[in-house]
Design a protein around this motif. Structure first.
Motif, short mmCIF file in Angstrom:
data_model
loop_
_atom_site.label_atom_id
_atom_site.label_comp_id
_atom_site.label_asym_id
_atom_site.label_seq_id
_atom_site.Cartn_x
_atom_site.Cartn_y
_atom_site.Cartn_z
N THR A 81 0.83 -1.21 0.00
CA THR A 81 0.00 0.00 0.00
C THR A 81 0.86 1.25 0.00
OG1 THR A 81 -1.74 -1.19 1.21
CG2 THR A 81 -1.85 1.21 1.19
N LEU A 82 1.93 1.26 0.81
CA LEU A 82 2.86 2.39 0.81
C LEU A 82 3.47 2.60 -0.57
CD1 LEU A 82 4.81 1.91 4.18
CD2 LEU A 82 3.30 3.82 3.60
N THR A 83 3.83 1.51 -1.21
CA THR A 83 4.47 1.60 -2.54
C THR A 83 3.50 2.09 -3.59
OG1 THR A 83 5.93 -0.25 -1.94
CG2 THR A 83 5.72 0.27 -4.28
N ASN A 91 4.44 7.25 -15.52
CA ASN A 91 5.44 6.25 -15.88
C ASN A 91 4.84 4.84 -15.75
OD1 ASN A 91 7.74 4.84 -16.46
ND2 ASN A 91 8.89 5.51 -14.67
N LYS A 92 4.68 4.17 -16.88
CA LYS A 92 4.05 2.85 -16.88
C LYS A 92 5.02 1.74 -17.29
CE LYS A 92 -0.49 4.77 -18.01
NZ LYS A 92 -1.62 4.74 -18.98
N LEU A 93 6.27 2.09 -17.55
CA LEU A 93 7.25 1.10 -18.00
C LEU A 93 8.00 0.53 -16.80
CD1 LEU A 93 8.63 -0.28 -20.41
CD2 LEU A 93 10.28 1.61 -20.43
N LEU A 94 7.82 -0.74 -16.56
CA LEU A 94 8.46 -1.43 -15.43
C LEU A 94 9.58 -2.31 -15.98
CD1 LEU A 94 7.99 -1.70 -12.31
CD2 LEU A 94 6.83 -3.84 -12.81
N ASP A 95 10.82 -1.96 -15.67
CA ASP A 95 11.97 -2.71 -16.19
C ASP A 95 12.23 -3.93 -15.31
OD1 ASP A 95 14.19 -3.49 -17.57
OD2 ASP A 95 15.51 -1.96 -16.75
N HIS A 96 11.33 -4.91 -15.43
CA HIS A 96 11.45 -6.12 -14.60
C HIS A 96 10.60 -7.23 -15.21
CE1 HIS A 96 12.40 -8.35 -11.00
NE2 HIS A 96 13.01 -7.29 -10.46
N PHE A 97 10.78 -8.45 -14.67
CA PHE A 97 9.99 -9.59 -15.13
C PHE A 97 8.59 -9.60 -14.52
CE2 PHE A 97 14.41 -11.24 -15.35
CZ PHE A 97 14.46 -11.44 -16.72
N LEU A 98 8.41 -8.95 -13.39
CA LEU A 98 7.15 -8.98 -12.67
C LEU A 98 7.01 -7.73 -11.82
CD1 LEU A 98 7.37 -11.30 -9.55
CD2 LEU A 98 9.36 -10.63 -10.84
N CYS A 99 5.81 -7.53 -11.27
CA CYS A 99 5.56 -6.38 -10.40
C CYS A 99 6.09 -6.69 -9.00
CB CYS A 99 4.07 -6.07 -10.36
SG CYS A 99 3.39 -5.54 -11.93
N GLU A 100 7.32 -6.26 -8.74
CA GLU A 100 7.96 -6.51 -7.46
C GLU A 100 8.22 -5.19 -6.75
OE1 GLU A 100 11.76 -9.00 -5.69
OE2 GLU A 100 11.96 -7.63 -7.36
N ALA A 103 11.23 -2.80 -7.76
CA ALA A 103 11.03 -2.28 -9.12
C ALA A 103 9.92 -1.24 -9.15
CB ALA A 103 10.69 -3.43 -10.06
N MET A 104 8.86 -1.43 -8.38
CA MET A 104 7.75 -0.47 -8.32
C MET A 104 8.20 0.83 -7.66
SD MET A 104 5.04 -1.85 -9.72
CE MET A 104 3.62 -1.02 -9.04
N ILE A 105 9.06 0.74 -6.66
CA ILE A 105 9.55 1.94 -5.98
C ILE A 105 10.42 2.76 -6.92
CG2 ILE A 105 11.08 2.75 -4.13
CD1 ILE A 105 10.09 0.41 -2.42
N LYS A 106 11.20 2.09 -7.76
CA LYS A 106 12.15 2.79 -8.64
C LYS A 106 11.46 3.65 -9.70
CE LYS A 106 16.07 -0.34 -8.11
NZ LYS A 106 16.91 -1.39 -8.75
N ILE A 107 10.23 3.33 -10.09
CA ILE A 107 9.56 4.11 -11.13
C ILE A 107 8.79 5.30 -10.56
CG2 ILE A 107 9.39 2.13 -12.68
CD1 ILE A 107 6.42 1.96 -11.99
N ALA A 108 8.84 5.49 -9.23
CA ALA A 108 8.20 6.65 -8.62
C ALA A 108 8.95 7.92 -8.99
CB ALA A 108 8.14 6.49 -7.11
N ASP A 111 10.75 11.56 -4.04
CA ASP A 111 11.74 10.99 -3.12
C ASP A 111 11.13 9.79 -2.40
OD1 ASP A 111 14.04 10.67 -1.58
OD2 ASP A 111 13.24 11.93 0.02
N THR A 112 11.80 8.63 -2.49
CA THR A 112 11.25 7.39 -1.93
C THR A 112 11.98 6.93 -0.67
OG1 THR A 112 12.70 6.08 -3.38
CG2 THR A 112 10.50 6.60 -4.21
N THR A 113 12.71 7.84 -0.05
CA THR A 113 13.52 7.46 1.12
C THR A 113 12.66 6.87 2.24
OG1 THR A 113 15.08 9.23 0.60
CG2 THR A 113 15.18 8.29 2.82
N THR A 114 11.50 7.50 2.51
CA THR A 114 10.63 7.04 3.59
C THR A 114 10.14 5.62 3.33
OG1 THR A 114 9.90 9.31 3.99
CG2 THR A 114 8.56 7.55 4.94
N VAL A 115 9.71 5.38 2.10
CA VAL A 115 9.20 4.03 1.76
C VAL A 115 10.34 3.02 1.81
CG1 VAL A 115 8.12 2.63 -0.05
CG2 VAL A 115 7.35 4.98 0.35
N GLU A 116 11.51 3.39 1.31
CA GLU A 116 12.65 2.47 1.33
C GLU A 116 13.05 2.13 2.76
OE1 GLU A 116 15.82 4.03 -0.97
OE2 GLU A 116 14.76 3.85 -2.87
#
Length: 237
Positions: A81-83, A91-100, A103-108, A111-116
């Protein structure tokens, strides 16, 4: 994931991606906790064999299984939910084999420091806490095995634990590398390879690892290999 990879179009709907993300995180967390429960089972079998049936009662096993699935579900709901609440600015391009998760955090696009940090903190609880429990259990098991005077008893104890230790080493090695490190310290290709490894390779090896300690399975495998060898010799002759 296999459905998404099939065919020329490597796409997934947004709803499908969300479902995949939650279920993937849920089942991955369950695996961590179940391995810890299995280590307690091995500890009881080796260190307290006469009390095994009393300690590992069906009621206790059921409670531990329910606890593992419930904690894992809560972890999945919080982290995913946080992610998903992170803005992606189209941005809809996910550079991965699956929704992980990583990978989902990287396309935000913020700043994703809090979620990470939240992923790291809950990763410690879900990954390192069970691993610590496993290591403590095997510390007691090693002590018990060393005290055994019978070589046959030592071999039996190690056979009981060998398959579990193998799975723990493979699974936790990749999970710790993926989730308990800064997001920028691993390349995308490394992340994709490791994800593919513990998503496909490790589960595929599990049946082989666990069943090869079974005498009947070993005998059947020897017969199968023997029949193929004889067949190959017959064709050559």
């Amino acid at each position: 994931m296999l459905v998404n990879l099939w065919g020329p179009e490597k796409t997934i709907s947004y709803a499908g991606c969300i479902i995949q993300l939650y279920v993937y995180m849920w089942l991955g967390s369950v695996e961590c906790l179940l391995l810890a429960i299995m280590s307690y089972d091995r500890f009881t079998a080796v260190c307290k064999p006469l009390h095994y049936l009393v300690i590992m009662s069906p009621n206790l096993c059921l409670r531990m299984i329910i606890m593992a699935w419930s904690i894992s579900l809560a972890n999945s709901v919080v982290l995913c939910t946080l992610t998903l609440n992170l803005p992606r600015c189209g941005n809809k391009l996910l550079d991965h084999f699956l929704c992980e998760l990583p990978a989902m955090i990287k396309i935000a696009c913020v700043d994703t420091t809090t979620v990470e940090m939240s992923v790291f903190a809950l990763g410690i609880v879900i990954v390192l806490t069970p691993l610590t429990f496993i290591l403590i259990s095997y510390g007691y098991i090693v002590k018990a095995v060393i005290r055994m005077k019978s070589k046959a008893g030592q071999r039996k104890a190690m056979n009981t634990c060998g398959s579990h230790l193998t799975v723990v080493s493979i699974f936790y090695g990749t999970i710790i590398y993926m989730y308990l490190q800064p997001g920028s310290s691993a390349s995308k290709d490394q992340g994709k390879f490791l994800t593919l490894f513990y998503t496909i390779v490790t589960p595929s090896l599990n049946p082989l690892i666990y069943t090869l300690r079974n005498k009947d399975m070993k005998g059947a495998l020897k017969k199968l290999l023997g029949s193929h060898h004889e067949s190959a010799k017959g064709k050559r002759s």
